[in-house]
Design a protein around this motif. Structure first.
Motif, PDB file in Angstrom:
ATOM      1  N   TYR A   1       0.828  -1.202   0.000  1.00 21.69           N
ATOM      2  CA  TYR A   1       0.000   0.000   0.000  1.00 21.69           C
ATOM      3  C   TYR A   1       0.864   1.254   0.000  1.00 21.69           C
ATOM      4  CZ  TYR A   1      -3.751  -3.205   1.091  1.00 21.69           C
ATOM      5  OH  TYR A   1      -4.648  -4.216   1.027  1.00 21.69           O
ATOM      6  N   PRO A   2       0.313   2.359  -0.479  1.00 21.53           N
ATOM      7  CA  PRO A   2       1.117   3.581  -0.509  1.00 21.53           C
ATOM      8  C   PRO A   2       1.436   4.096   0.894  1.00 21.53           C
ATOM      9  CG  PRO A   2      -1.139   4.009  -1.218  1.00 21.53           C
ATOM     10  CD  PRO A   2      -1.013   2.539  -1.078  1.00 21.53           C
ATOM     11  N   ALA A   3       2.550   4.811   0.987  1.00 20.45           N
ATOM     12  CA  ALA A   3       2.916   5.455   2.247  1.00 20.45           C
ATOM     13  C   ALA A   3       2.486   6.928   2.192  1.00 20.45           C
ATOM     14  CB  ALA A   3       4.429   5.342   2.454  1.00 20.45           C
ATOM     15  N   PHE A   4       2.678   7.584   3.316  1.00 21.66           N
ATOM     16  CA  PHE A   4       2.177   8.955   3.462  1.00 21.66           C
ATOM     17  C   PHE A   4       3.256   9.805   4.100  1.00 21.66           C
ATOM     18  CE2 PHE A   4      -0.653  12.187   5.445  1.00 21.66           C
ATOM     19  CZ  PHE A   4      -1.444  12.482   4.345  1.00 21.66           C
ATOM     20  N   ALA A   5       3.485  10.984   3.527  1.00 22.48           N
ATOM     21  CA  ALA A   5       4.471  11.898   4.112  1.00 22.48           C
ATOM     22  C   ALA A   5       3.823  13.266   4.265  1.00 22.48           C
ATOM     23  CB  ALA A   5       5.697  12.008   3.214  1.00 22.48           C
ATOM     24  N   ARG A   6       4.159  13.937   5.371  1.00 16.09           N
ATOM     25  CA  ARG A   6       3.504  15.215   5.660  1.00 16.09           C
ATOM     26  C   ARG A   6       4.573  16.252   6.012  1.00 16.09           C
ATOM     27  NH1 ARG A   6      -1.817  14.326   9.081  1.00 16.09           N
ATOM     28  NH2 ARG A   6      -0.603  12.456   9.430  1.00 16.09           N
TER      29      ARG A   6
ATOM     30  N   LEU B   1      12.758  10.590  -3.022  1.00 12.01           N
ATOM     31  CA  LEU B   1      11.836   9.534  -3.426  1.00 12.01           C
ATOM     32  C   LEU B   1      11.860   9.325  -4.938  1.00 12.01           C
ATOM     33  CD1 LEU B   1       8.819  10.494  -1.157  1.00 12.01           C
ATOM     34  CD2 LEU B   1      10.384   8.593  -0.846  1.00 12.01           C
TER      35      LEU B   1
ATOM     36  N   ILE C   1      12.104  15.551   0.902  1.00 11.88           N
ATOM     37  CA  ILE C   1      11.329  14.337   0.620  1.00 11.88           C
ATOM     38  C   ILE C   1      11.238  14.102  -0.880  1.00 11.88           C
ATOM     39  CG2 ILE C   1       9.018  13.326   0.720  1.00 11.88           C
ATOM     40  CD1 ILE C   1       8.674  14.711   3.426  1.00 11.88           C
TER      41      ILE C   1
ATOM     42  N   ASP D   1       1.596  14.968   1.320  1.00 13.63           N
ATOM     43  CA  ASP D   1       0.527  15.908   1.671  1.00 13.63           C
ATOM     44  C   ASP D   1       1.149  17.264   2.004  1.00 13.63           C
ATOM     45  OD1 ASP D   1      -1.601  17.297   2.750  1.00 13.63           O
ATOM     46  OD2 ASP D   1      -1.675  16.132   4.602  1.00 13.63           O
TER      47      ASP D   1
ATOM     48  N   VAL E   1       3.870   6.906  -2.780  1.00 12.43           N
ATOM     49  CA  VAL E   1       3.865   7.777  -1.601  1.00 12.43           C
ATOM     50  C   VAL E   1       3.023   9.007  -1.913  1.00 12.43           C
ATOM     51  CG1 VAL E   1       5.269   9.124   0.004  1.00 12.43           C
ATOM     52  CG2 VAL E   1       6.239   7.067  -1.044  1.00 12.43           C
ATOM     53  N   TYR E   2       2.116   9.330  -0.996  1.00 13.13           N
ATOM     54  CA  TYR E   2       1.414  10.614  -1.092  1.00 13.13           C
ATOM     55  C   TYR E   2       2.183  11.630  -0.266  1.00 13.13           C
ATOM     56  CZ  TYR E   2      -2.829   8.239  -2.777  1.00 13.13           C
ATOM     57  OH  TYR E   2      -3.739   7.512  -3.507  1.00 13.13           O
TER      58      TYR E   2
ATOM     59  N   GLY F   1      -6.561  17.362  -3.931  1.00  6.99           N
ATOM     60  CA  GLY F   1      -6.894  16.014  -4.403  1.00  6.99           C
ATOM     61  C   GLY F   1      -7.863  15.976  -5.575  1.00  6.99           C
TER      62      GLY F   1
ATOM     63  N   ILE G   1      -0.034  15.686  -3.029  1.00  7.35           N
ATOM     64  CA  ILE G   1      -1.482  15.866  -2.952  1.00  7.35           C
ATOM     65  C   ILE G   1      -1.784  17.151  -2.187  1.00  7.35           C
ATOM     66  CG2 ILE G   1      -1.714  14.284  -0.942  1.00  7.35           C
ATOM     67  CD1 ILE G   1      -4.557  13.636  -2.331  1.00  7.35           C
ATOM     68  N   ALA G   2      -2.634  17.981  -2.787  1.00  6.88           N
ATOM     69  CA  ALA G   2      -3.109  19.195  -2.106  1.00  6.88           C
ATOM     70  C   ALA G   2      -4.604  18.998  -1.885  1.00  6.88           C
ATOM     71  CB  ALA G   2      -2.783  20.413  -2.952  1.00  6.88           C
TER      72      ALA G   2
END
Lengths: 287, 166
Positions: free
Chosen positions: A4-9, A23, A19, A52, A49-50, A33, A30-31
């Motif tokens: 599954y995709p990961a998430f970075a903030r 990668l 970041i 955010d 990876v999203y 969306g 994603i802003a």
């Protein structure tokens, strides 16, 4: 790598650049969306990876500095529509943002940055931004650079790629007394246009002194007609000039889109109709 | 850099006034979170492309299409769904009652979007014109009503909301 995709903030631009630089191309920003998520839902894009960017303060806000207006790329269409500064100094942009399809829901979440980097031929903001001569700040791991939006679009294929982030848009206020218009040929209230045009005109008595016209939704990217039509300057608007503008604008569309919005020949014809209509409407407002 | 990547995301959402803390996969849409994790099926899945509006909810007071909203981006948001429009005693809100009275729906699939957008419209505009109603509902598709009864319903809702406020 997880299935599954990961998430970075990232919390700031520095972290975002770090970041993005670290990668692979599977990472996607994603802003709001509104551009990315439909493609994800249909399996056309599968981010690994999203990233955010919603927490980054530098991407937000509308301000005026040294005679120019800055709009953070995370600014949603509704705020572009309703902001006092934009309404008074960039009324064309405020109006164009209100014509974006998808209804109030999309206006509430879609961002000006997302709309730009999508570089979708049918979207509504690019023609106005190009007519206004917008510049943009783009961040990558080599730092932040400021480029003319028109130059960025010449280089880009689709969006900025996963290694860059659009930070803000710079715009000069419209000249007092300039007439403006954004015309959109569309079938339903919330729909895409089959052709559109943004125009900014200044007049001296009845003669045109400057003219910016950009036609959208008829080819892969908006077409700036300003140079082609520059000899309109010094002339007064007339039925003859209007016909000439229409014919020459249509002739500028070398590779018209042919899709569910209409076939190529008709789109080319409508490009001229929209350019003519936008100039005519802008002239009526100039004074 | 790996330490900045999360495989699952912790979100705190206040949905219709009730706080939910959930650990979700990064790719989950708000629509799936509401329907699958919270069993709130009033928000409908339609096109999944942001065209139809059946999945509309309100996020921090502004309507949005939940199918194209990534839930992980919404930590600490306040969400109102169609279930949240009902009065505390379980009766229909003035807007819901107006849609009932004026047949502002037939199959009801688009109703969440129509009602949520009407609620947002009437918050800032107590007497909307036909064109203002069209603009407010432009993000929603209805294949039953032909939209005329929807316009009547929104106008009736405006009257009811004013009566309630006075």
């Amino acid at each position: 790598m997880s299935l599954y995709p990961a998430f970075a903030r990232p919390r700031d631009l520095g972290q975002a650049a770090e970041i993005m630089g670290s990668l692979s191309t599977g990472a996607m920003i994603i802003a709001g969306g509104q551009e990315l998520m439909p493609s994800v839902n249909y399996g056309a894009l599968m981010p690994e990876v999203y990233i955010d960017v919603g927490q980054i303060a530098a991407l937000k806000g509308i301000s005026e500095e040294a005679g120019a207006i800055q709009i953070g790329s995370f600014t949603v269409h509704r705020d572009v529509q309703n902001n006092d500064l934009i309404q008074s100094k960039l009324p064309l942009l405020s109006y164009a943002a209100a014509q974006i399809g998808g209804g109030m829901q999309v206006h509430n979440r879609g961002t000006i940055g997302g709309n730009i980097v999508a570089m979708h031929p049918l979207y509504d903001i690019l023609p106005s931004l190009l007519a206004l001569g917008a510049e943009v700040d783009v961040l990558s791991d080599v730092g932040e650079v400021r480029v003319a939006l028109a130059d960025l679009m010449k280089d880009a294929r689709h969006g900025l790629g996963s290694e860059s982030l659009l930070v803000r848009v710079h715009l000069k206020p419209m000249m007092p007394g300039a007439g403006w218009s954004y015309e959109k040929l569309k079938i339903t209230a919330g729909g895409y246009g089959s052709a559109n045009a943004a125009a900014i005109v200044t007049l001296d008595s009845s003669k045109i002194t400057s003219l910016r016209v950009v036609v959208g939704a008829v080819s892969a990217l908006p077409v700036d007609m300003s140079d082609t039509l520059s000899d309109c300057c010094g002339q007064a608007w007339s039925a003859h000039l209007a016909e000439e503008v229409e014919a020459r604008s249509s002739a500028e569309i070398k590779e018209p889109l042919s899709d569910h919005q209409g076939d190529g020949e008709w789109r080319r014809a409508m490009a001229g109709v929209m350019a003519r209509g936008a100039i005519e409407a802008a002239i009526k407002k100039a004074g | 850099m790996e330490d900045m990547l999360e495989d699952t995301v912790l979100v705190n959402l206040r949905v219709n006034g009730k706080l939910h803390e959930l650990e979700i996969p990064a790719h989950k849409s708000l629509l799936d979170l509401l329907r699958e994790d919270l069993n709130m099926t009033g928000t409908h899945m339609g096109c999944m492309t942001g065209h139809c509006g059946a999945c509309t909810v309100s996020i921090d007071g502004r309507v949005a299409k939940s199918c194209i909203t990534l839930a992980a981006t919404l930590s600490r948001a306040k969400i109102t769904t169609i279930e949240g429009l009902t009065e505390e005693d379980g009766t229909l809100s003035p807007i819901q009652q107006a849609f009932w009275d004026e047949a502002g729906f037939q199959c009801g699939y688009c109703a969440p979007g129509m009602l949520m957008c009407t609620a947002e419209l009437l918050e800032s505009n107590s007497d909307p014109s036909d064109s203002e109603i069209e603009t407010a509902l432009a993000g929603n598709l209805c294949r039953c009503t032909g939209y005329q009864s929807l316009k009547r319903a929104v106008k009736a809702a405006a009257v009811k909301a004013k009566e309630k406020a006075s």
